[in-house]
Design an enzyme around this catalytic site. Structure first.
Site, PDB file in Angstrom:
ATOM      1  CG  ASP A  31     -97.050 -64.091   0.413  1.00 50.25           C
ATOM      2  OD1 ASP A  31     -98.172 -63.609   1.468  1.00 50.25           O
ATOM      3  OD2 ASP A  31     -95.940 -63.667   0.642  1.00 50.25           O
ATOM      4  CG  ASN A  35     -93.759 -61.633   7.875  1.00 48.53           C
ATOM      5  OD1 ASN A  35     -92.653 -61.930   8.496  1.00 48.53           O
ATOM      6  ND2 ASN A  35     -94.757 -61.097   8.860  1.00 48.53           N
ATOM      7  CB  SER A 124    -104.852 -51.261  10.956  1.00 43.91           C
ATOM      8  OG  SER A 124    -104.567 -51.174  12.332  1.00 43.91           O
ATOM      9  CE1 TYR A 148     -99.513 -51.732   8.996  1.00 42.72           C
ATOM     10  CE2 TYR A 148    -100.213 -51.004  11.119  1.00 42.72           C
ATOM     11  CZ  TYR A 148    -100.246 -51.859   9.711  1.00 42.72           C
ATOM     12  OH  TYR A 148    -101.346 -52.889   9.766  1.00 42.72           O
ATOM     13  CE  LYS A 152    -102.341 -51.954   6.808  1.00 40.20           C
ATOM     14  NZ  LYS A 152    -102.455 -52.739   5.465  1.00 40.20           N
ATOM     15  N   GLY A 293     -95.516 -45.127  22.165  1.00 38.72           N
ATOM     16  CA  GLY A 293     -96.515 -45.081  20.900  1.00 38.72           C
ATOM     17  C   GLY A 293     -97.821 -45.750  21.509  1.00 38.72           C
TER      18      GLY A 293
HETATM   19  P1  NAD Z   1     -98.359 -61.063   7.397  1.00 41.71           P
HETATM   20  O1  NAD Z   1     -97.035 -60.671   7.287  1.00 41.71           O
HETATM   21  O2  NAD Z   1     -98.370 -62.344   8.072  1.00 41.71           O
HETATM   22  O3  NAD Z   1     -99.106 -61.161   5.857  1.00 41.71           O
HETATM   23  C1  NAD Z   1     -98.572 -60.530   4.967  1.00 41.71           C
HETATM   24  C2  NAD Z   1     -98.077 -61.188   3.697  1.00 41.71           C
HETATM   25  O4  NAD Z   1     -97.897 -60.223   2.698  1.00 41.71           O
HETATM   26  C3  NAD Z   1     -96.937 -61.968   4.218  1.00 41.71           C
HETATM   27  O5  NAD Z   1     -96.970 -63.363   3.842  1.00 41.71           O
HETATM   28  C4  NAD Z   1     -95.896 -61.315   3.193  1.00 41.71           C
HETATM   29  O6  NAD Z   1     -94.835 -62.147   2.877  1.00 41.71           O
HETATM   30  C5  NAD Z   1     -96.665 -60.563   2.073  1.00 41.71           C
HETATM   31  N1  NAD Z   1     -96.149 -59.458   1.519  1.00 41.71           N
HETATM   32  C6  NAD Z   1     -95.638 -58.319   2.036  1.00 41.71           C
HETATM   33  N2  NAD Z   1     -95.552 -57.339   1.001  1.00 41.71           N
HETATM   34  C7  NAD Z   1     -95.622 -58.218  -0.226  1.00 41.71           C
HETATM   35  C8  NAD Z   1     -95.620 -57.577  -1.489  1.00 41.71           C
HETATM   36  N3  NAD Z   1     -95.059 -56.324  -1.942  1.00 41.71           N
HETATM   37  N4  NAD Z   1     -96.007 -58.653  -2.676  1.00 41.71           N
HETATM   38  C9  NAD Z   1     -96.411 -59.654  -2.066  1.00 41.71           C
HETATM   39  N5  NAD Z   1     -96.530 -60.074  -0.904  1.00 41.71           N
HETATM   40  C10 NAD Z   1     -96.394 -59.195  -0.036  1.00 41.71           C
HETATM   41  O7  NAD Z   1     -99.436 -60.071   8.197  1.00 41.71           O
HETATM   42  P2  NAD Z   1    -100.965 -60.410   8.616  1.00 41.71           P
HETATM   43  O8  NAD Z   1    -101.007 -60.167  10.045  1.00 41.71           O
HETATM   44  O9  NAD Z   1    -101.378 -61.632   7.982  1.00 41.71           O
HETATM   45  O10 NAD Z   1    -101.410 -59.063   7.895  1.00 41.71           O
HETATM   46  C11 NAD Z   1    -102.223 -59.041   6.617  1.00 41.71           C
HETATM   47  C12 NAD Z   1    -102.664 -57.373   6.470  1.00 41.71           C
HETATM   48  O11 NAD Z   1    -103.573 -57.132   7.419  1.00 41.71           O
HETATM   49  C13 NAD Z   1    -101.721 -56.465   6.650  1.00 41.71           C
HETATM   50  O12 NAD Z   1    -101.957 -55.684   5.396  1.00 41.71           O
HETATM   51  C14 NAD Z   1    -101.600 -55.903   7.928  1.00 41.71           C
HETATM   52  O13 NAD Z   1    -101.196 -54.576   7.832  1.00 41.71           O
HETATM   53  C15 NAD Z   1    -103.014 -56.029   8.064  1.00 41.71           C
HETATM   54  N6  NAD Z   1    -103.523 -55.764   9.600  1.00 41.71           N
HETATM   55  C16 NAD Z   1    -102.965 -56.724  10.432  1.00 41.71           C
HETATM   56  C17 NAD Z   1    -103.219 -56.716  11.706  1.00 41.71           C
HETATM   57  C18 NAD Z   1    -102.565 -57.813  12.517  1.00 41.71           C
HETATM   58  O14 NAD Z   1    -102.647 -57.522  13.821  1.00 41.71           O
HETATM   59  N7  NAD Z   1    -101.959 -58.851  12.072  1.00 41.71           N
HETATM   60  C19 NAD Z   1    -103.923 -55.728  12.218  1.00 41.71           C
HETATM   61  C20 NAD Z   1    -104.602 -54.810  11.214  1.00 41.71           C
HETATM   62  C21 NAD Z   1    -104.337 -54.855   9.904  1.00 41.71           C
HETATM   63  C1  UD1 Z   2    -100.057 -53.091  17.682  1.00 39.26           C
HETATM   64  C2  UD1 Z   2     -99.464 -52.051  16.974  1.00 39.26           C
HETATM   65  C3  UD1 Z   2    -100.916 -51.663  16.061  1.00 39.26           C
HETATM   66  C4  UD1 Z   2    -101.306 -52.894  15.315  1.00 39.26           C
HETATM   67  C5  UD1 Z   2    -101.532 -54.076  16.264  1.00 39.26           C
HETATM   68  C6  UD1 Z   2    -102.012 -55.326  15.595  1.00 39.26           C
HETATM   69  C7  UD1 Z   2     -98.029 -50.616  18.032  1.00 39.26           C
HETATM   70  C8  UD1 Z   2     -97.739 -49.381  18.981  1.00 39.26           C
HETATM   71  N1  UD1 Z   2     -99.164 -50.957  17.691  1.00 39.26           N
HETATM   72  O1  UD1 Z   2    -100.863 -52.734  18.448  1.00 39.26           O
HETATM   73  O2  UD1 Z   2    -100.693 -50.626  15.145  1.00 39.26           O
HETATM   74  O3  UD1 Z   2    -102.631 -52.505  14.392  1.00 39.26           O
HETATM   75  O4  UD1 Z   2    -100.541 -54.334  16.808  1.00 39.26           O
HETATM   76  O5  UD1 Z   2    -102.300 -56.405  16.353  1.00 39.26           O
HETATM   77  O6  UD1 Z   2     -97.153 -51.684  18.071  1.00 39.26           O
HETATM   78  N2  UD1 Z   2     -98.026 -55.897  25.541  1.00 39.26           N
HETATM   79  C9  UD1 Z   2     -97.368 -56.247  26.535  1.00 39.26           C
HETATM   80  N3  UD1 Z   2     -96.270 -56.890  26.473  1.00 39.26           N
HETATM   81  C10 UD1 Z   2     -95.822 -57.411  25.272  1.00 39.26           C
HETATM   82  C11 UD1 Z   2     -96.714 -56.979  24.244  1.00 39.26           C
HETATM   83  C12 UD1 Z   2     -97.808 -56.395  24.184  1.00 39.26           C
HETATM   84  O7  UD1 Z   2     -97.707 -55.863  27.713  1.00 39.26           O
HETATM   85  O8  UD1 Z   2     -94.726 -57.940  25.218  1.00 39.26           O
HETATM   86  C13 UD1 Z   2     -99.384 -55.006  25.872  1.00 39.26           C
HETATM   87  C14 UD1 Z   2     -99.183 -53.782  24.728  1.00 39.26           C
HETATM   88  O9  UD1 Z   2     -98.680 -52.907  25.798  1.00 39.26           O
HETATM   89  C15 UD1 Z   2    -100.771 -53.522  24.733  1.00 39.26           C
HETATM   90  C16 UD1 Z   2    -101.372 -54.847  24.374  1.00 39.26           C
HETATM   91  O10 UD1 Z   2    -100.418 -55.704  25.235  1.00 39.26           O
HETATM   92  O11 UD1 Z   2    -101.392 -52.718  25.802  1.00 39.26           O
HETATM   93  C17 UD1 Z   2    -101.503 -55.407  22.967  1.00 39.26           C
HETATM   94  O12 UD1 Z   2    -100.485 -55.156  22.281  1.00 39.26           O
HETATM   95  P1  UD1 Z   2    -100.166 -55.723  20.974  1.00 39.26           P
HETATM   96  O13 UD1 Z   2    -100.394 -57.047  20.739  1.00 39.26           O
HETATM   97  O14 UD1 Z   2     -98.721 -55.232  20.472  1.00 39.26           O
HETATM   98  O15 UD1 Z   2    -100.974 -54.643  19.992  1.00 39.26           O
HETATM   99  P2  UD1 Z   2    -101.325 -53.129  19.982  1.00 39.26           P
HETATM  100  O16 UD1 Z   2    -100.562 -52.534  20.914  1.00 39.26           O
HETATM  101  O17 UD1 Z   2    -102.933 -52.997  20.078  1.00 39.26           O
END
Ligand code: NAD
Ligand code: UD1
Length: 332
Positions: A31, A35, A124, A148, A152, A293
């Protein structure tokens, strides 16, 4: 097996490190700490009774990744490292393509050079875009609607080409729905920096008194109560999905895309009420305009994961809320 977790100190990476460690795998976390921070490593050690190896570095450093694959005798990689904020990706697309797409290409170069050809990629549900039907199954057309999501989708396509070119690659693109919650111990969880973009961390910050009220983004969607509907999945269920996917890849060449969701949608108000119920607290809220969005509703078909991986999510929405709260109460 010896597994490399890029982005391994992040939210999903740290929980997956726990699930893999508890399934008898050796994990190495890479890492750049953009973040996350290293405090999570001690916490993983506390939970699994063993400290995972950690390398501080960037996935785009091909030479470093080659070296660590050799030193740690890596058999397979789970690629979490990346940037994930939709709004930021609209403002800074170059950073997103550089990190998410270039980062994956660099990782593939390192893996190819060291003949490691098993990869799980964090994709995602956002790759599907505007729903043409629900639940989204894996055959639903893909059309991401922001930079974003397009990173993916591009990575999924690159991985498809790679798997087509060489039959010894085994690649699973796991399409996560909305991961929430924390490890049952409350020792690890999600700590967003700044104002949370996502619903569950925002609710938790209102509950703990860091924010005064939740803004509900829109109550005029065509959903039962007018608020947005999503498929929330407990992060430990998601983590266990990776363990199942690794088993699945063993001896099975090719490329696949698999949803990791529960198949059940909940509205914003339902999540808020579940949090109040699970934790005995009140969440003040106000109805605000729709967030630009946002989609009205989406949720997964979880059938493919059940069929191919023998995995399905087990934990309830109340457990997602209770574990989030436990994590916040540890003061992390
Ligand atoms: P996160 O930010 O907590 O974890 C990502 C980690 O990657 C962080 O620790 C960051 O420091 C590290 N990182 C970023 N760029 C890097 C690089 N170039 N080299 C090495 N380390 C790097 O996010 P997360 O929620 O754990 O998500 C993990 C993965 O899952 C991501 O690819 C994200 O896009 C994907 N994802 C997350 C969600 C979600 O809602 N959390 C949903 C769908 C997909
Ligand atoms: C968001 C991202 C999506 C990503 C996902 C990861 C956007 C437009 N989409 O999705 O690409 O994969 O997070 O978990 O950012 N909400 C509120 N108040 C808040 C926050 C959220 O009402 O303060 C509502 C939103 O409008 C939505 C739901 O809660 O209806 C979930 O929101 P969120 O947790 O941000 O997830 P996604 O919108 O699904």
């Amino acid at each position: 097996m010896n597994i490399l977790l890029t982005g391994g100190t992040g939210y999903i990476g740290s929980h997956t490190a726990v699930a893999l460690g508890q399934s008898g795998h050796e994990v190495t976390l890479l890492d750049n700490l953009s973040n996350s921070d290293t405090a999570v490593i001690d916490r993983i050690a506390q939970i699994i009774g063993k400290r995972p190896s950690f390398v501080h570095g960037d996935v785009r450093d091909t030479a470093l990744v080659r070296e660590l694959i050799k030193v740690h005798s890596i058999d397979a990689v789970v690629h979490f490292a990346g940037l994930k904020a939709v709004g930021e990706s609209v403002a800074h697309p170059v950073d997103y393509y550089a990190n998410n797409v270039q980062g994956t290409v660099s990782l593939l170069q390192a893996m190819q050079a060291e003949s490691v050809k098993s990869l799980i990629f964090s994709s995602s549900a956002t790759v599907y875009g505007v729903p043409q039907y629900l639940p989204y199954d894996e055959d639903h057309p893909t059309r991401a609607i922001n930079p974003y999501g397009r990173t993916k989708l591009h990575v999924e396509e690159i991985l498809h080409d790679v798997a087509q070119s060489d039959a010894s690659w085994r690649v699973a693109c796991l399409r996560y729905f909305n991961p929430v919650g924390a490890h049952e111990s409350g020792l690890i969880g999600e700590s967003p920096r700044g104002i949370p973009n996502n619903l569950m961390p925002f609710i938790a910050q209102v509950a703990i008194g860091m924010r005064s009220e939740l803004q509900v983004f829109g109550d005029d969607y065509p959903t039962p109560d007018g608020t947005g509907v999503r498929d929330y999945i407990h992060v430990m269920d998601l983590a266990e999905g990776h363990v199942a996917a690794l088993d699945y890849l063993n001896g099975r060449p090719g490329w696949s895309a698999i949803n990791l969701g529960t198949g059940q949608g909940y509205s914003v108000l339902e999540v808020m009420q579940a949090f109040e119920r699970a934790n005995g607290c009140a969440i003040p809220y106000a109805i605000a305009p729709r967030r630009s969005g946002d989609l009205a509703a989406y949720y997964a078909s979880a059938e493919q994961a059940h069929k191919l991986l023998g995995w399905s999510a087990k934990r309830s929405l109340d457990e997602m809320c209770a574990s989030t709260w436990r994590y916040y109460q540890t003061g992390v």
